[in-house]
Design a protein around this motif. Structure first.
Motif, PDB file in Angstrom:
ATOM      1  N   PHE A   1     -37.560  72.953  -3.834  1.00  0.00           N
ATOM      2  CA  PHE A   1     -38.606  72.620  -2.732  1.00  0.00           C
ATOM      3  C   PHE A   1     -38.717  74.146  -1.807  1.00  0.00           C
ATOM      4  O   PHE A   1     -39.820  74.495  -1.682  1.00  0.00           O
ATOM      5  CB  PHE A   1     -38.238  71.578  -2.053  1.00  0.00           C
ATOM      6  N   LEU A   2     -37.500  74.397  -1.378  1.00  0.00           N
ATOM      7  CA  LEU A   2     -37.692  75.559  -0.582  1.00  0.00           C
ATOM      8  C   LEU A   2     -38.168  76.840  -1.235  1.00  0.00           C
ATOM      9  O   LEU A   2     -38.843  77.678  -0.867  1.00  0.00           O
ATOM     10  CB  LEU A   2     -36.138  75.990  -0.014  1.00  0.00           C
ATOM     11  N   TYR A   3     -37.603  77.003  -2.526  1.00  0.00           N
ATOM     12  CA  TYR A   3     -38.065  78.305  -3.349  1.00  0.00           C
ATOM     13  C   TYR A   3     -39.278  78.229  -3.652  1.00  0.00           C
ATOM     14  O   TYR A   3     -40.191  79.294  -3.631  1.00  0.00           O
ATOM     15  CB  TYR A   3     -36.950  78.239  -4.434  1.00  0.00           C
ATOM     16  N   GLY A   4     -40.055  77.092  -4.049  1.00  0.00           N
ATOM     17  CA  GLY A   4     -41.367  76.645  -4.504  1.00  0.00           C
ATOM     18  C   GLY A   4     -42.266  76.611  -3.680  1.00  0.00           C
ATOM     19  O   GLY A   4     -43.344  77.103  -3.654  1.00  0.00           O
ATOM     20  N   ILE A   5     -42.035  75.893  -2.505  1.00  0.00           N
ATOM     21  CA  ILE A   5     -42.858  75.439  -1.284  1.00  0.00           C
ATOM     22  C   ILE A   5     -42.854  76.573  -0.287  1.00  0.00           C
ATOM     23  O   ILE A   5     -44.114  77.150   0.181  1.00  0.00           O
ATOM     24  CB  ILE A   5     -42.993  74.185  -0.911  1.00  0.00           C
ATOM     25  N   VAL A   6     -41.694  76.744   0.390  1.00  0.00           N
ATOM     26  CA  VAL A   6     -41.494  77.549   1.452  1.00  0.00           C
ATOM     27  C   VAL A   6     -41.733  79.184   1.017  1.00  0.00           C
ATOM     28  O   VAL A   6     -42.647  79.715   1.760  1.00  0.00           O
ATOM     29  CB  VAL A   6     -40.323  77.359   2.177  1.00  0.00           C
ATOM     30  N   PHE A   7     -41.167  79.604   0.013  1.00  0.00           N
ATOM     31  CA  PHE A   7     -41.044  81.050  -0.368  1.00  0.00           C
ATOM     32  C   PHE A   7     -42.139  81.415  -1.231  1.00  0.00           C
ATOM     33  O   PHE A   7     -42.371  82.434  -1.833  1.00  0.00           O
ATOM     34  CB  PHE A   7     -39.715  81.329  -0.779  1.00  0.00           C
ATOM     35  N   ARG A   8     -42.824  80.457  -1.973  1.00  0.00           N
ATOM     36  CA  ARG A   8     -43.912  80.490  -2.746  1.00  0.00           C
ATOM     37  C   ARG A   8     -43.621  81.410  -3.822  1.00  0.00           C
ATOM     38  O   ARG A   8     -44.467  82.199  -4.216  1.00  0.00           O
ATOM     39  CB  ARG A   8     -45.138  81.004  -1.988  1.00  0.00           C
ATOM     40  N   SER A   9     -42.427  81.212  -4.517  1.00  0.00           N
ATOM     41  CA  SER A   9     -42.075  81.754  -5.788  1.00  0.00           C
ATOM     42  C   SER A   9     -42.030  81.121  -7.034  1.00  0.00           C
ATOM     43  O   SER A   9     -42.107  79.882  -7.006  1.00  0.00           O
ATOM     44  CB  SER A   9     -40.489  82.362  -5.409  1.00  0.00           C
ATOM     45  N   ASN A  10     -42.237  81.721  -8.126  1.00  0.00           N
ATOM     46  CA  ASN A  10     -42.209  81.203  -9.430  1.00  0.00           C
ATOM     47  C   ASN A  10     -40.888  80.641  -9.843  1.00  0.00           C
ATOM     48  O   ASN A  10     -39.789  80.739  -9.274  1.00  0.00           O
ATOM     49  CB  ASN A  10     -42.466  82.310 -10.433  1.00  0.00           C
ATOM     50  N   LEU A  11     -40.980  79.405 -10.414  1.00  0.00           N
ATOM     51  CA  LEU A  11     -39.904  78.441 -10.741  1.00  0.00           C
ATOM     52  C   LEU A  11     -39.643  78.546 -12.157  1.00  0.00           C
ATOM     53  O   LEU A  11     -40.605  78.636 -13.054  1.00  0.00           O
ATOM     54  CB  LEU A  11     -40.372  76.963 -10.485  1.00  0.00           C
ATOM     55  N   PHE A  12     -38.409  78.864 -12.722  1.00  0.00           N
ATOM     56  CA  PHE A  12     -38.000  79.094 -14.095  1.00  0.00           C
ATOM     57  C   PHE A  12     -37.111  77.986 -14.542  1.00  0.00           C
ATOM     58  O   PHE A  12     -36.235  77.387 -13.627  1.00  0.00           O
ATOM     59  CB  PHE A  12     -37.497  80.304 -14.299  1.00  0.00           C
ATOM     60  N   ASP A  13     -37.064  77.581 -15.545  1.00  0.00           N
ATOM     61  CA  ASP A  13     -36.442  76.197 -16.183  1.00  0.00           C
ATOM     62  C   ASP A  13     -34.928  76.588 -16.209  1.00  0.00           C
ATOM     63  O   ASP A  13     -34.205  75.789 -15.843  1.00  0.00           O
ATOM     64  CB  ASP A  13     -36.838  75.982 -17.292  1.00  0.00           C
ATOM     65  N   HIS A  14     -34.281  78.046 -16.354  1.00  0.00           N
ATOM     66  CA  HIS A  14     -33.136  78.404 -16.393  1.00  0.00           C
ATOM     67  C   HIS A  14     -32.391  77.971 -14.794  1.00  0.00           C
ATOM     68  O   HIS A  14     -31.315  77.861 -14.741  1.00  0.00           O
ATOM     69  CB  HIS A  14     -32.695  79.600 -16.809  1.00  0.00           C
ATOM     70  N   TYR A  15     -33.234  77.928 -13.796  1.00  0.00           N
ATOM     71  CA  TYR A  15     -32.810  77.650 -12.425  1.00  0.00           C
ATOM     72  C   TYR A  15     -32.012  76.263 -12.465  1.00  0.00           C
ATOM     73  O   TYR A  15     -31.142  75.997 -11.693  1.00  0.00           O
ATOM     74  CB  TYR A  15     -33.940  77.442 -11.562  1.00  0.00           C
ATOM     75  N   LEU A  16     -32.328  75.187 -13.421  1.00  0.00           N
ATOM     76  CA  LEU A  16     -31.761  74.005 -13.333  1.00  0.00           C
ATOM     77  C   LEU A  16     -30.648  73.843 -14.508  1.00  0.00           C
ATOM     78  O   LEU A  16     -30.178  72.928 -14.672  1.00  0.00           O
ATOM     79  CB  LEU A  16     -32.866  72.990 -13.842  1.00  0.00           C
ATOM     80  N   ALA A  17     -30.132  75.098 -14.826  1.00  0.00           N
ATOM     81  CA  ALA A  17     -28.938  74.939 -15.995  1.00  0.00           C
ATOM     82  C   ALA A  17     -27.842  74.171 -15.669  1.00  0.00           C
ATOM     83  O   ALA A  17     -27.155  73.465 -16.222  1.00  0.00           O
ATOM     84  CB  ALA A  17     -28.574  76.387 -16.217  1.00  0.00           C
ATOM     85  N   THR A  18     -27.437  74.221 -14.079  1.00  0.00           N
ATOM     86  CA  THR A  18     -26.409  73.438 -13.660  1.00  0.00           C
ATOM     87  C   THR A  18     -26.464  72.025 -13.668  1.00  0.00           C
ATOM     88  O   THR A  18     -25.483  71.133 -13.614  1.00  0.00           O
ATOM     89  CB  THR A  18     -26.167  74.053 -12.105  1.00  0.00           C
ATOM     90  N   LEU A  19     -27.822  71.518 -13.899  1.00  0.00           N
ATOM     91  CA  LEU A  19     -28.134  70.128 -14.101  1.00  0.00           C
ATOM     92  C   LEU A  19     -28.061  69.434 -15.346  1.00  0.00           C
ATOM     93  O   LEU A  19     -27.860  68.295 -15.522  1.00  0.00           O
ATOM     94  CB  LEU A  19     -29.535  69.641 -13.404  1.00  0.00           C
ATOM     95  N   PHE A  20     -28.051  70.345 -16.396  1.00  0.00           N
ATOM     96  CA  PHE A  20     -28.188  69.806 -17.842  1.00  0.00           C
ATOM     97  C   PHE A  20     -27.068  68.972 -18.223  1.00  0.00           C
ATOM     98  O   PHE A  20     -27.238  68.171 -18.368  1.00  0.00           O
ATOM     99  CB  PHE A  20     -28.102  71.251 -18.657  1.00  0.00           C
ATOM    100  N   PRO A  21     -25.577  69.196 -18.105  1.00  0.00           N
ATOM    101  CA  PRO A  21     -24.572  68.761 -18.455  1.00  0.00           C
ATOM    102  C   PRO A  21     -24.361  67.227 -17.487  1.00  0.00           C
ATOM    103  O   PRO A  21     -24.485  66.176 -18.259  1.00  0.00           O
ATOM    104  CB  PRO A  21     -23.372  69.381 -18.107  1.00  0.00           C
ATOM    105  N   PRO A  22     -24.742  67.266 -16.233  1.00  0.00           N
ATOM    106  CA  PRO A  22     -24.663  65.883 -15.483  1.00  0.00           C
ATOM    107  C   PRO A  22     -25.783  65.045 -15.884  1.00  0.00           C
ATOM    108  O   PRO A  22     -25.610  63.888 -15.748  1.00  0.00           O
ATOM    109  CB  PRO A  22     -24.781  66.567 -14.217  1.00  0.00           C
TER     110      PRO A  22
END
Length: 295
Positions: free
Chosen positions: A182-203
């Motif tokens: 939310f902060l990166y995409g809305i506040v800083f208006r930056s592009n979101l990449f799917d590898h940003y979620l890599a830490t979520l894949f196993p859990p």
């Protein structure tokens, strides 16, 4: 929990994550939330030592910047300046896109819909990232989001029960990632990449496995049907996959370039940005002739 020495291991993990990719910053948020909620008993001396281990990991980065005219600090400063001036071109334009982005990406983890070209699936090009996410119907992303919210509500109702605390940590990681997205995409208006979620894949896969197990205990045939459909769809996608910039093709291109340049120096560049970082530079090193100048 209750073992102070694990604070040192945590410090090493956080240091490794930070220096690997900024997308690992959600682990810091998770650590803070965990400390606030579970209040582990850790002595002040252990905390100081853990902080020392973390900060000492920055020494190589400091020496590198001192030697290379503060290239990393200047990069961060440039990014902040571009954010202030609104120069960043983002492909995620509204709050709804940003909110559904993690859920749609996690849905892709279950089934990678869209083009079966692996070069496209791995591309860092913002437009390719957007089209990969858009290949997942928003209703599926919404389903995943509702599922996560429902499970979080169930788990945090019983937060004092030790049986749920492991799952609570997983959900805290997901929540901390959502805060970062939310902060990166809305506040800083930056592009979101799917590898940003890599830490979520196993859990996330553990949560899905837990859900399927729950269904299996209630209705065995339904759980088996889900697993069969999951297996069929993904095996089919794997069998149809291809890679237009595969390793063998890269090796042929590198060897051809080396043979054509002979003993002459040459510069290496890549047309476009979408497949810019696909490993060509290192193949020249591997095959014994590096460019005098490279992108």
């Amino acid at each position: 929990r209750g073992k102070e020495k694990f604070a040192f291991l945590l410090s090493l993990v956080l240091a490794f994550g930070f220096h690997t990719d900024f997308s690992m910053l959600n682990l810091f948020v998770l650590t803070i939330l965990t400390a606030i909620i579970f209040r582990p008993k850790v002595s002040r001396s252990v905390i100081i030592k853990a902080f020392f281990i973390f900060f000492i990991s920055f020494l190589p980065l400091v020496f590198f910047d001192l030697k290379h005219q503060f290239v990393n600090i200047r990069g961060i400063s440039q990014y902040i300046e571009e954010v202030k001036l609104g120069k960043l071109k983002t492909v995620h334009q509204n709050l709804g896109d940003v909110v559904l982005f993690p859920a749609q990406t996690l849905a892709r983890l279950i089934y990678p819909a869209g083009v079966n070209d692996l070069a496209y699936q791995y591309s860092y090009c913002p437009l390719h990232v957007l089209s990969r996410v858009q290949a997942i119907p928003k209703v599926f992303g919404l389903f995943i989001l509702i599922l996560l919210v429902w499970r979080a509500f169930q788990v945090f109702r019983h937060i004092k029960n030790q049986k749920y605390q492991g799952e609570a940590l997983i959900l805290l990681l997901i929540i901390s990632t959502y805060i970062g997205i939310f902060l990166y995409g809305i506040v800083f208006r930056s592009n979101l990449f799917d590898h940003y979620l890599a830490t979520l894949f196993p859990p996330f896969l553990l949560l899905i496995a837990s859900l399927v197990n729950w269904i299996y205990l209630k209705q065995k045939s339904v759980a088996i049907a889900i697993l069969l459909i999951f297996s069929f769809l993904n095996i089919r996608a794997l069998s149809l996959s291809s890679h237009r910039f595969g390793y063998s093709d890269k090796v042929k291109a590198v060897k051809w370039a080396i043979s054509e340049t002979g003993n002459q120096n040459f510069s290496l560049d890549v047309i476009g940005d979408c497949f810019r970082y696909n490993g060509y530079r290192y193949l020249f090193y591997l095959y014994g002739k590096e460019p005098a100048k490279s992108y």
